[in-house]
Design a protein around this motif. Structure first.
Motif, mmCIF file in Angstrom:
data_model
loop_
_atom_site.group_PDB
_atom_site.id
_atom_site.type_symbol
_atom_site.label_atom_id
_atom_site.label_comp_id
_atom_site.label_asym_id
_atom_site.label_seq_id
_atom_site.Cartn_x
_atom_site.Cartn_y
_atom_site.Cartn_z
ATOM 1 N N GLU A 54 -5.652 5.771 0.196
ATOM 2 C CA GLU A 54 -6.378 6.350 1.495
ATOM 3 C C GLU A 54 -5.154 6.803 2.333
ATOM 4 O O GLU A 54 -4.097 6.150 2.373
ATOM 5 C CB GLU A 54 -7.073 5.175 2.484
ATOM 6 N N PRO A 55 -5.132 7.762 3.158
ATOM 7 C CA PRO A 55 -4.205 8.155 4.124
ATOM 8 C C PRO A 55 -3.802 7.047 5.215
ATOM 9 O O PRO A 55 -4.565 6.231 5.336
ATOM 10 C CB PRO A 55 -4.603 9.531 4.699
ATOM 11 N N THR A 180 -0.344 9.604 -1.997
ATOM 12 C CA THR A 180 -1.416 9.918 -1.071
ATOM 13 C C THR A 180 -1.626 11.599 -1.250
ATOM 14 O O THR A 180 -0.798 12.219 -2.175
ATOM 15 C CB THR A 180 -0.963 9.764 0.263
ATOM 16 N N ARG A 184 3.231 11.933 3.870
ATOM 17 C CA ARG A 184 3.428 10.887 4.803
ATOM 18 C C ARG A 184 4.735 11.518 5.371
ATOM 19 O O ARG A 184 5.727 12.189 4.917
ATOM 20 C CB ARG A 184 3.699 9.517 4.654
#
Length: 349
Positions: A54-55, A180, A184
Motif C-alpha cells: 500500500e502507498p 509501491t 516515494r
C-alpha cells in the motif's frame, strides 16, 4: 490538434509553451495527477520488486512547515526552466537528484514541493550526521530487546514475545525501496556531513533498488513471509528476507558543499546547483510562510538581506525569522532586532 497548454495530467496549462509539455513536475504549487503520465523507465532502470504494498500516508505536517501555510503563493514564482528540466530528468531517468547550494537556498524544500505537487505522500527524511551508516537508512534490528523479552517470558513474568518481525523496523531508505505503484520521495539530508564510507556504501543500493535483511534471509525456508514495521509506522510483509522496489523512489541528496563526492556516485546522480535567490524569489518565500501583508511590510528587509548576501553567508530562514519578529516593531528597535537575527554564518567564532 493537441492542446499545447495541456499538462501531463490532461488539464489545461497556462504557460502556452509547447516545449514544456513533457514536464511532470511543473513547480506550480498546486497538486495534480501528472505522475500518472510519467513514461516507463529506461530498460536499465526498470525494477520488478513485489508484491505491491500500500502507498504511504499523505502529506504530513513536515511538508506544511517546509512549504508554508500560504503555499498556494508558490504559483507567483515558479522554479527556473533549468531547475524544472533537471528535476524532471531525475524523474524520467529514475536517478537520484543531487542538490547542492548554500544553506537556506531551498534544497530540502524541493523534495517536499515535488511530493506535494505530484501527490506522492509523506516525504521520507533521512538526516545524515558523521556517525550515520547505510544500515541506519535501511533497517534496524533490536536483538537486545528480543533477548530481554525472551528472558522475561521464560521467567513466567510475561507472555511469549512476538516473532522476529516485531523487532525489525525499516528505515527511511528501506521504506522508500518497498514495492509501491508510485514512487516515494526520499530526502537524504546533508550527505556531505557523512563519514568517508557512506557515499560509496549507497552506490549498490541506489543502483540495484533492493537490499537484503540477513536476519530474515536465514529464516526464509521455514518463515518466508515476515511482517515488519516501516518508517511510516505501518506494517508490511517482507518475503524471503529481501526488499526490492517497483517504482524507483524520487531521491533527493542535499549537500552544502562541505566535501567532494566520489565519481561513481556523481555519475549515478542528476546534479542541480541552487544559486542564491533573487528579490522576487525571496518575496515569494515570505508570502508562502507569512502572507502577502508580511511580504509587503518586510520588503525593505528583503532588500537589505540581498545586499548583505553579496559579501556574507546568510540563510533565508534568518530573513523569515526577522520579518516575523519585527512585524509589529518600530524603528529603531526593528532594525536592531533584524540585525540581531540576520547574522552572517561565515563569521569567525
Amino acid at each position: 490538434m493537441p492542446d499545447i497548454n495541456a499538462r501531463p495530467d490532461g488539464t489545461a496549462g497556462t504557460d502556452g509553451n509547447e516545449e514544456n509539455e513533457w514536464l511532470i513536475y511543473r513547480g506550480a504549487g498546486e497538486p495534480h495527477d501528472g505522475i500518472s503520465a510519467l513514461p516507463d523507465p529506461p530498460p536499465w532502470r526498470d525494477f520488478d520488486g513485489g508484491p505491491l504494498v500500500e502507498p504511504g500516508p499523505g502529506t504530513d505536517s513536515a511538508s506544511t512547515r517546509r512549504l508554508g501555510a500560504y503555499r498556494h503563493m508558490a504559483q507567483l514564482h515558479r522554479p527556473s526552466p533549468e531547475e524544472l528540466e533537471i528535476v524532471n530528468a531525475a524523474l524520467y531517468l529514475r536517478r537520484p537528484l543531487l542538490v547542492t547550494g548554500s544553506p537556506g537556498t531551498g534544497k530540502s524544500t524541493l523534495a517536499h514541493a515535488v511530493a506535494y505537487e505530484l501527490g506522492l505522500g509523506r516525504v521520507l527524511r533521512w538526516p545524515i550526521v558523521s556517525r550515520t551508516t547505510l544500515q541506519d537508512g535501511l533497517y534496524r534490528y533490536d536483538a537486545i530487546a528480543r533477548l530481554q523479552d525472551t528472558q522475561i517470558a521464560a521467567s513466567g513474568r510475561a507472555q511469549t514475545p512476538g516473532g522476529i518481525g516485531s523487532y525489525i523496523r525499516l528505515g527511511p531508505l528501506g521504506t522508500a525501496l518497498l514495492p509501491t505503484a508510485r514512487p516515494r520521495v526520499l530526502l537524504v539530508d546533508e550527505l556531505d556531513k557523512s563519514d568517508i564510507d557512506l557515499p560509496n556504501d549507497l552506490l549498490n543500493v541506489l543502483e540495484e533498488g533492493e537490499f537484503a535483511i540477513p536476519e530474515l534471509e536465514r529464516l526464509a525456508e521455514r518463515e518466508p513471509r515476515v511482517e515488519v514495521l516501516t518508517d511510516d509506522s505501518t506494517k508490511v510483509t517482507v518475503e524471503d528476507g529481501r526488499v526490492g522496489c517497483r517504482a524507483f523512489p524520487f531521491v533527493v541528496l542535499t549537500s552544502n558543499g562541505e566535501r567532494d563526492f566520489p565519481a561513481p556516485l556523481l555519475r549515478r546522480c542528476i546534479h542541480l546547483e541552487l544559486g542564491q535567490p533573487d528579490h522576487k524569489r525571496l518575496a515569494t518565500v515570505v508570502r508562502a510562510h507569512l502572507g502577502t501583508e508580511a511580504a509587503r511590510i518586510g520588503d525593505d528587509l528583503i532588500t537589505r538581506f540581498l545586499e548583505r548576501s553579496r559579501s556574507e553567508l546568510l540563510a533565508a530562514d534568518q530573513l523569515l525569522n526577522a520579518i516575523y519578529l519585527t512585524h509589529h516593531a518600530a524603528p529603531p528597535s526593528r532594525d536592531r532586532l533584524a540585525d540581531m537575527l540576520i547574522q552572517r554564518l561565515d563569521r569567525p567564532r
